[in-house]
Design an enzyme around this catalytic site. Structure first.
Site, PDB file in Angstrom:
ATOM      1  N   GLY A 182      -6.517   7.016  -7.164  1.00 41.65           N
ATOM      2  CA  GLY A 182      -6.710   8.367  -6.647  1.00 41.65           C
ATOM      3  C   GLY A 182      -8.116   8.705  -6.197  1.00 41.65           C
ATOM      4  N   THR A 183      -8.882   7.707  -5.731  1.00 39.48           N
ATOM      5  CA  THR A 183     -10.220   8.069  -5.246  1.00 39.48           C
ATOM      6  C   THR A 183     -10.131   8.887  -3.954  1.00 39.48           C
ATOM      7  OG1 THR A 183     -10.532   6.010  -3.983  1.00 39.48           O
ATOM      8  CG2 THR A 183     -11.289   6.022  -6.283  1.00 39.48           C
ATOM      9  N   ASN A 184      -9.113   8.637  -3.151  1.00 35.32           N
ATOM     10  CA  ASN A 184      -8.944   9.468  -1.941  1.00 35.32           C
ATOM     11  C   ASN A 184      -8.519  10.883  -2.305  1.00 35.32           C
ATOM     12  OD1 ASN A 184      -9.377   8.058   0.753  1.00 35.32           O
ATOM     13  ND2 ASN A 184      -8.301   6.495  -0.442  1.00 35.32           N
ATOM     14  N   MET A 188       2.170   4.121  -2.310  1.00 34.28           N
ATOM     15  CA  MET A 188       2.565   2.756  -1.965  1.00 34.28           C
ATOM     16  C   MET A 188       4.068   2.574  -1.753  1.00 34.28           C
ATOM     17  SD  MET A 188      -0.271   1.369  -1.621  1.00 34.28           S
ATOM     18  CE  MET A 188      -1.976   1.295  -2.151  1.00 34.28           C
ATOM     19  N   ILE A 198       7.307   3.114   0.766  1.00 33.28           N
ATOM     20  CA  ILE A 198       7.695   3.476   2.137  1.00 33.28           C
ATOM     21  C   ILE A 198       8.955   4.327   2.065  1.00 33.28           C
ATOM     22  CG2 ILE A 198       8.393   2.594   4.403  1.00 33.28           C
ATOM     23  CD1 ILE A 198       6.786   0.022   3.726  1.00 33.28           C
ATOM     24  N   ASN A 232      -1.326   9.611   6.564  1.00 31.46           N
ATOM     25  CA  ASN A 232      -1.591   8.498   5.658  1.00 31.46           C
ATOM     26  C   ASN A 232      -2.973   7.944   5.953  1.00 31.46           C
ATOM     27  OD1 ASN A 232      -1.053   6.212   3.875  1.00 31.46           O
ATOM     28  ND2 ASN A 232      -0.748   4.977   5.731  1.00 31.46           N
ATOM     29  N   HIS A 286      -5.029   4.482   5.891  1.00 33.36           N
ATOM     30  CA  HIS A 286      -4.801   3.034   5.821  1.00 33.36           C
ATOM     31  C   HIS A 286      -6.157   2.325   5.879  1.00 33.36           C
ATOM     32  CE1 HIS A 286      -2.702  -0.730   6.152  1.00 33.36           C
ATOM     33  NE2 HIS A 286      -3.545  -1.075   7.109  1.00 33.36           N
TER      34      HIS A 286
END
Ligand code: GAR
Length: 219
Positions: free
Chosen positions: A12-14, A91, A93, A108, A110
């Site tokens: 969860g750094t983003n 992670m 889809i 998203n 990437h």
């Protein structure tokens, strides 16, 4: 004010970058109202709780098919009145039930310069291993809209970093996160919440001027 729901699976750094940007007033027209994790152990859930953000867990393994999991996700997103859904290291889809319910309302991040090193099987550290294996001299990150094609939706923002001689996958991942992902994702969220993003014929247009894609500071 737009409700932002963030989907996570890991560290969860983003998510943290989004939380910090919101706290600094950099997403003035958006608020993170819920974090949904695909597994109960995701450290991202701790980050959400520390910041008093509502959390939900939808465990992939508890659903027999991707269809039933996707249906549960659509229901949860509607319950949360999501205006913008952000995959931040999510992670799984999901199928077209989800993308159809939120057209050009899901983004998203990437960890590569799409269309390089993307699609099924390219996630997390694998992406950086493949970039090093191929010997590319530049890599970076992409924020794009989520469509039914894995990593194939319209590109919103990209930023690049050099690949250096002694990079390991971990070192490269860190550089891409720090210099690209953590800057691009909050910026893309802010632009969306400000109503600055339009999509025409599969191409994103942004109603602000900015200088160069390798400079994540966008005015
Ligand atoms: C990030 O590098 C993100 O770009 C990547 O997983 C990491 C999650 O880190 N996502 C993908 O590979 C999706 N295809 P985080 O949980 O610390 O944000």
């Amino acid at each position: 004010m737009k409700n932002i729901v963030v989907l996570v699976s890991g560290g969860g750094t983003n998510l943290q970058a989004l939380i910090d940007a919101e706290a600094r007033g950099e997403i003035p027209n958006g608020k993170i109202t819920c974090v949904i994790a695909s597994n109960a152990e995701a450290y991202a859930l701790t980050r959400a709780k520390q910041n008093h953000i509502k959390t939900r867990v939808l465990v992939r393994k508890e659903y027999a098919t991707i269809q039933s999991y996707s249906a549960a996700m659509v229901e949860a997103l509607h319950e949360e009145n999501a205006d913008l859904v952000i995959y931040a290291g999510f992670m799984t889809i999901l199928d077209e039930q989800v993308t159809n319910a939120f057209p050009f309302k899901m983004m998203n991040v990437h960890p590569a310069l799409i269309p390089s090193f993307c699609g099924k099987g390219f996630y997390g550290l694998h992406v950086h291993k493949e970039a090093l294996k191929r010997g590319v001299k530049l890599t970076g990150a992409t924020v794009h809209f989520v469509t039914e094609v894995c990593d194939g939706g319209p590109i919103i923002l990209q930023a690049a970093v050099p690949v250096l001689e002694n990079d390991t996958p971990e070192i490269l991942q860190r550089r891409v996160m720090e210099e690209c992902e953590w800057k691009l994702l909050p910026r893309a969220a802010a632009l969306f919440c400000d109503g600055k993003i339009t999509v025409k014929d599969g191409i994103v247009h942004i109603a602000v001027s900015y200088t160069h894609l390798t400079l994540p500071t966008i005015r």
